[in-house]
Design a protein around this motif. Structure first.
Motif, PDB file in Angstrom:
ATOM      1  N   UNK A 161       0.823  -1.216   0.000  1.00  0.00           N
ATOM      2  CA  UNK A 161       0.000   0.000   0.000  1.00  0.00           C
ATOM      3  C   UNK A 161       0.852   1.259   0.000  1.00  0.00           C
ATOM      4  N   UNK A 162       1.981   1.203   0.687  1.00  0.00           N
ATOM      5  CA  UNK A 162       2.774   2.429   0.887  1.00  0.00           C
ATOM      6  C   UNK A 162       4.222   2.035   1.151  1.00  0.00           C
ATOM      7  N   UNK A 163       5.147   2.815   0.614  1.00  0.00           N
ATOM      8  CA  UNK A 163       6.573   2.588   0.858  1.00  0.00           C
ATOM      9  C   UNK A 163       7.197   3.843   1.434  1.00  0.00           C
ATOM     10  N   UNK A 164       7.881   3.679   2.554  1.00  0.00           N
ATOM     11  CA  UNK A 164       8.655   4.756   3.168  1.00  0.00           C
ATOM     12  C   UNK A 164      10.115   4.493   2.803  1.00  0.00           C
TER      13      UNK A 164
ATOM     14  N   UNK B 102       5.787 -14.329  -3.870  1.00  0.00           N
ATOM     15  CA  UNK B 102       6.248 -13.798  -5.161  1.00  0.00           C
ATOM     16  C   UNK B 102       5.612 -12.457  -5.521  1.00  0.00           C
ATOM     17  N   UNK B 103       4.311 -12.299  -5.246  1.00  0.00           N
ATOM     18  CA  UNK B 103       3.642 -11.030  -5.561  1.00  0.00           C
ATOM     19  C   UNK B 103       4.202  -9.895  -4.716  1.00  0.00           C
ATOM     20  N   UNK B 104       4.550 -10.188  -3.477  1.00  0.00           N
ATOM     21  CA  UNK B 104       5.159  -9.181  -2.612  1.00  0.00           C
ATOM     22  C   UNK B 104       6.492  -8.721  -3.178  1.00  0.00           C
ATOM     23  N   UNK B 105       7.354  -9.659  -3.530  1.00  0.00           N
ATOM     24  CA  UNK B 105       8.665  -9.297  -4.053  1.00  0.00           C
ATOM     25  C   UNK B 105       8.550  -8.578  -5.398  1.00  0.00           C
ATOM     26  N   UNK B 106       7.576  -8.966  -6.214  1.00  0.00           N
ATOM     27  CA  UNK B 106       7.382  -8.293  -7.505  1.00  0.00           C
ATOM     28  C   UNK B 106       6.995  -6.830  -7.321  1.00  0.00           C
ATOM     29  N   UNK B 107       6.245  -6.531  -6.268  1.00  0.00           N
ATOM     30  CA  UNK B 107       5.842  -5.144  -6.017  1.00  0.00           C
ATOM     31  C   UNK B 107       6.980  -4.323  -5.410  1.00  0.00           C
ATOM     32  N   UNK B 108       7.904  -4.983  -4.716  1.00  0.00           N
ATOM     33  CA  UNK B 108       9.029  -4.276  -4.104  1.00  0.00           C
ATOM     34  C   UNK B 108      10.198  -4.089  -5.072  1.00  0.00           C
ATOM     35  N   UNK B 109      10.317  -4.976  -6.043  1.00  0.00           N
ATOM     36  CA  UNK B 109      11.493  -4.990  -6.923  1.00  0.00           C
ATOM     37  C   UNK B 109      11.707  -3.675  -7.669  1.00  0.00           C
ATOM     38  N   UNK B 110      10.666  -3.021  -8.209  1.00  0.00           N
ATOM     39  CA  UNK B 110      10.915  -1.750  -8.915  1.00  0.00           C
ATOM     40  C   UNK B 110      11.531  -0.671  -8.032  1.00  0.00           C
ATOM     41  N   UNK B 111      11.405  -0.815  -6.733  1.00  0.00           N
ATOM     42  CA  UNK B 111      11.974   0.153  -5.798  1.00  0.00           C
ATOM     43  C   UNK B 111      13.372  -0.263  -5.325  1.00  0.00           C
ATOM     44  N   UNK B 112      13.878  -1.363  -5.861  1.00  0.00           N
ATOM     45  CA  UNK B 112      15.189  -1.852  -5.452  1.00  0.00           C
ATOM     46  C   UNK B 112      15.213  -2.423  -4.060  1.00  0.00           C
ATOM     47  N   UNK B 113      14.046  -2.799  -3.532  1.00  0.00           N
ATOM     48  CA  UNK B 113      13.934  -3.278  -2.151  1.00  0.00           C
ATOM     49  C   UNK B 113      13.433  -4.711  -2.115  1.00  0.00           C
TER      50      UNK B 113
ATOM     51  N   UNK C 197      17.863  -3.205   0.938  1.00  0.00           N
ATOM     52  CA  UNK C 197      18.305  -3.076  -0.440  1.00  0.00           C
ATOM     53  C   UNK C 197      18.562  -4.488  -0.977  1.00  0.00           C
ATOM     54  N   UNK C 198      18.334  -4.674  -2.256  1.00  0.00           N
ATOM     55  CA  UNK C 198      18.577  -5.982  -2.851  1.00  0.00           C
ATOM     56  C   UNK C 198      20.085  -6.242  -2.871  1.00  0.00           C
ATOM     57  N   UNK C 199      20.523  -7.437  -2.478  1.00  0.00           N
ATOM     58  CA  UNK C 199      21.964  -7.700  -2.377  1.00  0.00           C
ATOM     59  C   UNK C 199      22.671  -7.631  -3.732  1.00  0.00           C
TER      60      UNK C 199
END
Length: 516
Positions: free
Chosen positions: A154-157, A172-183, A269-271
């Protein structure tokens, strides 16, 4: 992908005929007398599921399903005993309604209806429980509350590197939503593909990291929980000394105190840098000592998984009394120096590097992800294949390991006739390891559930008698309840019961889990 109603994961990912034949060939090499006749699963439409006994209010009907396949697929988790009962077509307790809320207000309305009518309601994430956590093991009509439609980040700080995430999102859906933010949340239980954030939180799931942030607890900043008594939302803080933590009350509560609808989670951050190696030992005791030295070194590897001889051979083909899989990772700096020091510590205890880039580790990881599908294939062929896990202090490990393996082997000989017990460390701490045991034993079709129940009882008694916990990361559910009741202090049990009465006065939330 099509989710299997009877077994693990997706039907498209199940073992092929060729993979099944190879698995049977490997297994028959050490259990040559076993009958490997295949028993195919029945169609859910052919099973005698009882009709639904509930009718939701008109305002909630749009959220509710009474389809037979839907109800059967929500009736059980994915433990061995669940899979076998499905294979045998044994229809026992089945939820009457599957409710899929689309908002937190829907959750509130559904809980209000269930509380007012006295209808048990079982929160349901991905349904991957292996301890009876989602099974309506009682005679009353029940609602399975499937949170799968609450599946958004819903929100990223970005400044605090956290995110507000709905509980029904699958891994997988969680990581797919975080990936564009490099997180990344960097939490990968074996059930990652088929489990949800809410499920991880409600069961205190163990995840990716073998040290430091081993459980989902360590990645949780705050929780929002809907209870029949109201909504509980903790303050977002990196830490606090303000009394007992409200989050700790709901983490691991397994849906019996409230329904977790969203959480603020700590991200990373993604390793960018990784270093891996595998180390073999000619003596298991030396491998254990090396693992302890690394766990107590302050190096904090992301992976520090010790496989015993049987586990190593069955899943990597490596012949060694102990095989240690090591990995380090970082988003900030190279980590080769940390791996080098860990390998020095392993060498001090007789360890020999077998692969610097972790080829053995990669082979084991592939086998690890396929293990549940292999279990299902063997369950279809009358094998008793299941796991149990615990944790203990380092000083207690030798005696606990001896007691557990002795109890398991004795029970296998008496109940099944022949079998193998394996062990690996899933997580390690400065003060102790988390041993994870596997059983592969011959069974008799139609009796394998009863055989496993006897084995489980013998092993659980040995764990509790020798200083271990009844579960390190599989949660309590209904299957671990007898031993959990004995493990927890009586004053705490009374406090937990009082919390249940205060938050769920009608006693409708997941009856039988954690408490009588």
């Amino acid at each position: 992908m099509t989710r299997s109603w009877w077994g693990w994961g997706d039907t498209e990912e199940a073992l092929t005929a060729e993979e099944s034949e190879a698995l049977v060939a490997r297994t028959s090499a050490f259990l040559p007398a076993h009958d490997f006749t295949d028993h195919a699963p029945p169609s859910p439409d052919d099973l005698p599921a009882p009709p639904s006994r509930l009718r939701p209010p008109a305002a909630l009907a749009r959220l509710c399903s009474t389809g037979q396949a839907d109800r059967l697929s929500h009736a059980r988790g994915k433990a061995f005993r669940d899979v076998v009962r499905n294979l045998e077509g044994r229809v026992e307790a089945v939820p009457d309604i599957i409710a899929r809320p689309e908002s937190e207000q829907d959750v509130l309305d559904l809980l209000d209806w269930c509380s007012t009518s006295g209808t048990p309601v079982i929160p349901y994430g991905g349904g991957s429980s292996v301890v009876g956590g989602v099974e309506p093991r009682f005679p009353a009509p029940a609602v399975s509350l499937d949170l799968g439609r609450l599946d958004q980040v819903v929100e990223i700080d970005r400044t605090s590197r956290t995110a507000r995430i709905q509980a029904g999102v699958h891994g997988p859906a969680l990581e797919n939503q975080l990936r564009p933010h490099g997180l990344t949340l960097r939490h990968y239980p074996q059930s990652f593909t088929h489990s949800t954030l809410g499920g991880w939180l409600a069961t205190r799931a163990g995840g990716h990291f073998a040290t430091l942030a081993t459980h989902i607890d360590d990645l949780t900043e705050s929780l929002r929980v809907v209870t029949p008594a109201g909504v509980s939302e903790s303050r977002r803080l990196p830490g606090s000394g303000a009394g007992p933590s409200p989050d700790r009350l709901f983490l691991g509560s397994e849906g019996t105190l409230g329904v977790i609808t969203e959480a603020w989670m700590r991200l990373q951050e993604r390793p960018r840098w990784q270093a891996k190696a595998s180390v073999s030992f000619t003596k298991y005791a030396d491998a254990v000592r090396a693992t302890r030295a690394i766990a107590q070194s302050g190096l904090y590897p992301s992976n520090c998984r010790l496989l015993d001889a049987a586990e190593a051979f069955l899943n990597t083909g490596v012949q060694a009394d102990g095989l240690l899989l090591l990995a380090f990772e970082s988003a900030d700096h190279p980590v080769d120096a940390w791996l080098d020091r860990a390998l020095e510590l392993a060498a001090d205890h007789g360890g020999t590097v077998t692969a610097r880039r972790g080829e053995s580790g990669s082979a084991w990881r592939s086998a690890f992800l396929r293990m549940p599908y292999q279990r299902d294939a063997l369950a279809r062929r009358s094998m008793v294949v299941e796991t149990f896990e615990t944790a203990c202090t380092w000083d207690a490990f030798e005696s606990l390991h001896e007691a557990v393996t002795t109890a398991a082997n004795a029970a296998i000989a008496e109940i099944c006739g022949a079998g193998v017990v394996t062990c690996r460390f899933t997580h390690v701490y400065p003060d102790g390891p988390a041993p994870y045991y596997g059983i592969y034993a011959t069974g008799r079709w139609g009796s394998t559930v009863a055989q496993w129940d006897e084995l489980k009882t013998a092993v659980s008694e040995a764990i509790l008698a020798n200083g271990g916990t009844i579960t390190h990361h599989h949660s309590v559910g209904r299957d671990h309840r007898p031993w959990y009741d004995r493990q927890r202090p009586d004053p705490f049990a009374a406090a937990l019961s009082a919390a249940k009465d205060a938050l769920d006065p009608a006693g409708v939330l997941n009856p039988g889990v954690l408490l009588r």
